[in-house]
Design a protein around this motif. Structure first.
Motif, PDB file in Angstrom:
ATOM      1  N   ALA A  67     -23.087 -88.948   7.972  1.00  0.00           N
ATOM      2  CA  ALA A  67     -21.695 -89.407   8.004  1.00  0.00           C
ATOM      3  C   ALA A  67     -20.829 -88.312   8.610  1.00  0.00           C
ATOM      4  CB  ALA A  67     -21.216 -89.748   6.597  1.00  0.00           C
ATOM      5  N   TYR A  68     -20.051 -88.670   9.615  1.00  0.00           N
ATOM      6  CA  TYR A  68     -19.270 -87.682  10.363  1.00  0.00           C
ATOM      7  C   TYR A  68     -17.856 -88.210  10.520  1.00  0.00           C
ATOM      8  CZ  TYR A  68     -18.758 -83.873  13.803  1.00  0.00           C
ATOM      9  OH  TYR A  68     -18.400 -82.726  14.466  1.00  0.00           O
ATOM     10  N   CYS A  69     -16.883 -87.454  10.036  1.00  0.00           N
ATOM     11  CA  CYS A  69     -15.483 -87.851  10.086  1.00  0.00           C
ATOM     12  C   CYS A  69     -14.694 -86.828  10.901  1.00  0.00           C
ATOM     13  CB  CYS A  69     -14.915 -87.954   8.667  1.00  0.00           C
ATOM     14  SG  CYS A  69     -13.168 -88.405   8.609  1.00  0.00           S
ATOM     15  N   ALA A  70     -14.123 -87.271  12.017  1.00  0.00           N
ATOM     16  CA  ALA A  70     -13.330 -86.394  12.873  1.00  0.00           C
ATOM     17  C   ALA A  70     -11.850 -86.721  12.708  1.00  0.00           C
ATOM     18  CB  ALA A  70     -13.746 -86.570  14.332  1.00  0.00           C
ATOM     19  N   LEU A  71     -11.015 -85.689  12.666  1.00  0.00           N
ATOM     20  CA  LEU A  71      -9.572 -85.887  12.536  1.00  0.00           C
ATOM     21  C   LEU A  71      -8.885 -85.611  13.860  1.00  0.00           C
ATOM     22  CD1 LEU A  71     -10.422 -85.679   9.520  1.00  0.00           C
ATOM     23  CD2 LEU A  71      -8.222 -84.577   9.093  1.00  0.00           C
ATOM     24  N   LEU A  72      -7.995 -86.518  14.237  1.00  0.00           N
ATOM     25  CA  LEU A  72      -7.183 -86.366  15.444  1.00  0.00           C
ATOM     26  C   LEU A  72      -5.737 -86.629  15.039  1.00  0.00           C
ATOM     27  CD1 LEU A  72      -7.019 -86.037  18.569  1.00  0.00           C
ATOM     28  CD2 LEU A  72      -7.287 -88.524  18.723  1.00  0.00           C
ATOM     29  N   LEU A  73      -5.042 -85.575  14.622  1.00  0.00           N
ATOM     30  CA  LEU A  73      -3.698 -85.684  14.077  1.00  0.00           C
ATOM     31  C   LEU A  73      -2.733 -84.907  14.957  1.00  0.00           C
ATOM     32  CD1 LEU A  73      -4.619 -85.098  10.319  1.00  0.00           C
ATOM     33  CD2 LEU A  73      -4.236 -87.284  11.454  1.00  0.00           C
ATOM     34  N   GLY A  74      -1.735 -85.585  15.502  1.00  0.00           N
ATOM     35  CA  GLY A  74      -0.795 -84.907  16.387  1.00  0.00           C
ATOM     36  C   GLY A  74       0.408 -85.754  16.730  1.00  0.00           C
ATOM     37  N   GLU A  75       0.729 -86.747  15.889  1.00  0.00           N
ATOM     38  CA  GLU A  75       1.852 -87.642  16.163  1.00  0.00           C
ATOM     39  C   GLU A  75       3.181 -86.893  16.032  1.00  0.00           C
ATOM     40  OE1 GLU A  75       4.256 -89.904  17.267  1.00  0.00           O
ATOM     41  OE2 GLU A  75       2.449 -91.154  17.116  1.00  0.00           O
ATOM     42  N   GLU A  76       3.807 -86.661  17.166  1.00  0.00           N
ATOM     43  CA  GLU A  76       5.040 -85.884  17.188  1.00  0.00           C
ATOM     44  C   GLU A  76       6.161 -86.556  16.396  1.00  0.00           C
ATOM     45  OE1 GLU A  76       7.957 -83.743  20.524  1.00  0.00           O
ATOM     46  OE2 GLU A  76       6.257 -84.993  21.148  1.00  0.00           O
ATOM     47  N   ALA A  77       6.224 -87.884  16.440  1.00  0.00           N
ATOM     48  CA  ALA A  77       7.277 -88.595  15.729  1.00  0.00           C
ATOM     49  C   ALA A  77       7.159 -88.449  14.220  1.00  0.00           C
ATOM     50  CB  ALA A  77       7.253 -90.073  16.112  1.00  0.00           C
ATOM     51  N   TYR A  78       5.970 -88.078  13.719  1.00  0.00           N
ATOM     52  CA  TYR A  78       5.772 -87.838  12.293  1.00  0.00           C
ATOM     53  C   TYR A  78       5.938 -86.365  11.923  1.00  0.00           C
ATOM     54  CZ  TYR A  78       3.614 -92.513  12.056  1.00  0.00           C
ATOM     55  OH  TYR A  78       3.369 -93.862  12.105  1.00  0.00           O
ATOM     56  N   GLY A  79       6.236 -85.536  12.906  1.00  0.00           N
ATOM     57  CA  GLY A  79       6.381 -84.116  12.635  1.00  0.00           C
ATOM     58  C   GLY A  79       5.060 -83.382  12.537  1.00  0.00           C
ATOM     59  N   ALA A  80       4.021 -83.921  13.167  1.00  0.00           N
ATOM     60  CA  ALA A  80       2.712 -83.264  13.134  1.00  0.00           C
ATOM     61  C   ALA A  80       2.672 -82.090  14.101  1.00  0.00           C
ATOM     62  CB  ALA A  80       1.614 -84.258  13.499  1.00  0.00           C
ATOM     63  N   GLU A  81       1.818 -81.122  13.789  1.00  0.00           N
ATOM     64  CA  GLU A  81       1.581 -80.027  14.713  1.00  0.00           C
ATOM     65  C   GLU A  81       0.856 -80.551  15.945  1.00  0.00           C
ATOM     66  OE1 GLU A  81       2.637 -76.950  14.309  1.00  0.00           O
ATOM     67  OE2 GLU A  81       3.497 -77.334  12.325  1.00  0.00           O
ATOM     68  N   ARG A  82       0.972 -79.842  17.052  1.00  0.00           N
ATOM     69  CA  ARG A  82       0.267 -80.235  18.266  1.00  0.00           C
ATOM     70  C   ARG A  82      -1.242 -80.176  18.025  1.00  0.00           C
ATOM     71  NH1 ARG A  82       1.738 -80.517  23.669  1.00  0.00           N
ATOM     72  NH2 ARG A  82       3.796 -79.712  23.127  1.00  0.00           N
ATOM     73  N   SER A  83      -1.940 -81.209  18.439  1.00  0.00           N
ATOM     74  CA  SER A  83      -3.378 -81.294  18.206  1.00  0.00           C
ATOM     75  C   SER A  83      -4.159 -80.571  19.299  1.00  0.00           C
ATOM     76  CB  SER A  83      -3.826 -82.755  18.160  1.00  0.00           C
ATOM     77  OG  SER A  83      -5.221 -82.862  18.113  1.00  0.00           O
ATOM     78  N   ALA A  84      -5.219 -79.887  18.878  1.00  0.00           N
ATOM     79  CA  ALA A  84      -6.127 -79.270  19.850  1.00  0.00           C
ATOM     80  C   ALA A  84      -7.060 -80.308  20.456  1.00  0.00           C
ATOM     81  CB  ALA A  84      -6.945 -78.173  19.173  1.00  0.00           C
ATOM     82  N   GLY A  85      -7.041 -81.524  19.916  1.00  0.00           N
ATOM     83  CA  GLY A  85      -7.901 -82.587  20.438  1.00  0.00           C
ATOM     84  C   GLY A  85      -9.275 -82.560  19.804  1.00  0.00           C
ATOM     85  N   LEU A  86     -10.053 -83.567  20.114  1.00  0.00           N
ATOM     86  CA  LEU A  86     -11.410 -83.653  19.580  1.00  0.00           C
ATOM     87  C   LEU A  86     -12.325 -82.663  20.262  1.00  0.00           C
ATOM     88  CD1 LEU A  86     -11.895 -87.543  19.435  1.00  0.00           C
ATOM     89  CD2 LEU A  86     -11.196 -86.012  17.572  1.00  0.00           C
TER      90      LEU A  86
END
Length: 512
Positions: A67-86
């Motif tokens: 089981a492998y779970c990857a996170l991709l979090l970077g929604e600017e409108a939610y105030g997320a930090e810039r994502s480094a990407g997958l």
């Protein structure tokens, strides 16, 4: 006629629930860093799973994670930090190792919705979109080798690292159907389902754990109210998700319409295995009695109600009869369906029966129950069984069937907006070709052509659809409403087998 079956647990009967709820592995690789990874990992641990970081030194010969779970979090409108990407190379290596082992689950957790917001960076959104597109292609590549991959869209979640000012958060919540942020526990409960044994025919699907944010609700904003904070449904108002095994539906009474065979029968048994008592409704009373006996063997209570859902008068009384029989109903699963064919020039009788069973009777039962739930302040849940024919797979002669199922799905989406304020959820599952009597209606040539376009390479099993239905009816999906999930082996991805390198011939794979 109503038959009641005993709730007494028989000696030696299992009490652990449906084994399809068990995780494919308790070890789940969580590929990310920062607040999002920490919050999700802690929530997964609370459900009995063991999150671990990816092995940075793992190569092609390393043991495959299950089981492998990857996170991709970077929604600017939610105030997320810039994502480094997958980390595409690392994820692809893990996915191919799973494919080589013939077993695995891939889950992408992301806040990227593809929506546009004024004043935000378009290049940032483009990078997130590119990673999501890459993920879907990877999922398609490994789907035929025992690996299922799906996506969770989180919505606004401070637990996962989103940061907005109080005023900005109030403005955002005003446009949500469920007026509260998503918690890490909400996301973890869905991830736990997606890495379960039963999540084997949901391929390339997106599960919106966002409280209905994607429904595009337009709230009323009287003059003077835009700066006022809306009422929030506090996360603590919802019971915490149950561990990934066990009887999480104890205390629930579920009306299953269309319970005598196929998906409805499988779902009734699945729900009973999770602790629910079940009201079984269909035309064939002997078949209902057989299902009821199996539910009784699980130690649960069952009621059987004969109902012809093609008869408007009979269908109009089903909700009330079920409520009286079981002394209340907490959830509705409408799995009844009629595959009505048309002819050149039309067939009024076929059209009337198809729309009666697939739409009008569903609406009648749903509206009775949602009204009772509102009156008695019951946080009920509705799930309808639609079909991929509602949006995909147009077939000559199935105009009535496809249109009726499309109407069901849109009714569910609108209903979700209307009843959310009362704590009621409404969702839909759209199965592809499933090993049921209705699935057998496809002739050999059509069946062969359909399977050739399914990345999973096989027909679905009713139990696989039942697992998705059970998830949506349970507390694990407390943050999911207005969703239409395709349980179709990836058919909705639009893949065409003959155009894929390495797939020159069609090979039918047996269902599990």
């Amino acid at each position: 006629m109503t038959h009641v079956h005993s709730t007494a647990t028989r000696p030696g009967t299992a009490a652990g629930g449906d084994p399809l709820r068990a995780p494919i592995s308790t070890r789940v690789v969580v590929d990310a860093s920062g607040a999002g990874a920490t919050g999700l990992s802690e929530a997964l641990s609370a459900l009995g799973l063991s999150p671990e970081a990816p092995d940075a030194g793992a190569g092609a010969g390393s043991e495959a994670p299950a089981a492998y779970c990857a996170l991709l979090l970077g929604e600017e409108a939610y105030g997320a930090e810039r994502s480094a990407g997958l980390d595409r190379e690392r994820i692809r290596t893990a996915a191919l190792a799973m494919a080589a082992a013939g077993r695995g689950r891939l889950v992408l957790v992301t806040d990227a919705t593809g929506e546009t917001h004024a004043g935000t960076d378009p290049d940032r959104y483009a990078r997130l979109a590119a990673d999501r597109a890459w993920w879907q292609h990877l999922v398609t590549e490994v789907a035929g080798r025992g690996v299922t991959g799906n996506t969770v869209v989180t919505g606004y979640s401070p637990d996962l690292g989103h940061h907005l000012s109080e005023a900005a958060e109030a403005g955002l919540l005003r446009y949500l159907v469920q007026r509260r942020p998503t918690t890490a526990a909400d996301v973890a409960a869905t991830v736990a389902f997606l890495v379960s044994e039963g999540c084997s025919y949901l391929v390339g699907e997106t599960v919106p754990v966002d409280g209905g944010a994607g429904l595009g609700q337009i709230p009323s904003l009287p003059a003077g109210t835009p700066t006022l904070a809306p009422r929030r449904s506090a996360p603590q108002d919802q019971p915490p998700p149950e561990p990934v095994t066990g009887q999480d539906l104890l205390g629930h009474k579920v009306l299953v319409a269309g319970a005598s065979s196929g998906i409805g029968r499988a779902a009734a048994l699945h729900l009973a295995g999770r602790g629910a008592d079940v009201v079984l409704a269909a035309r064939r009373t002997q078949a209902l009695e057989e299902v009821a006996a199996e539910i009784e063997a699980l130690g649960r209570q069952a009621w059987t109600l004969r109902c012809d859902l093609s008869d408007p008068e009979d269908a109009a009384t089903l909700g009330e009869r079920a409520w009286k029989a079981a002394d209340g109903v907490t959830t509705l699963l409408y799995a009844a369906g009629h595959l009505g064919f048309s002819t050149v020039g039309g067939d009024p009788a076929s059209a009337a029966r198809t729309f009666a069973v697939n739409l009008h009777s569903f609406v009648a039962v749903t509206e009775y129950l949602t009204a009772r739930w509102r009156e008695e302040k019951v946080p009920g849940a509705v799930v309808g069984v639609s079909s991929v024919s509602s949006t995909l797979s147009p077939v000559a002669g199935l105009e009535y069937y496809g249109a009726s199922k499309a109407a069901m799905a849109q009714y569910i989406r609108c209903l979700a907006v209307s009843v959310a304020r009362h704590g009621i959820r409404a969702n839909c599952v759209a199965p592809g070709i499933i090993e049921t009597p209705m699935g057998d209606a496809a002739g050999p040539e059509h069946r062969r052509g359909w399977i050739s376009r399914i990345p999973a390479g096989r027909v679905g099993d009713p139990r696989e659809v039942a697992a998705v239905l059970g998830f949506l009816l349970s507390g694990s999906a407390a943050r999911v409403t207005g969703a239409v999930l395709r349980a179709d082996g990836g058919f909705g991805l639009g893949d065409v087998a003959p155009l894929r390198p390495g797939f020159p011939e069609f090979v039918e794979v047996e269902s599990p």
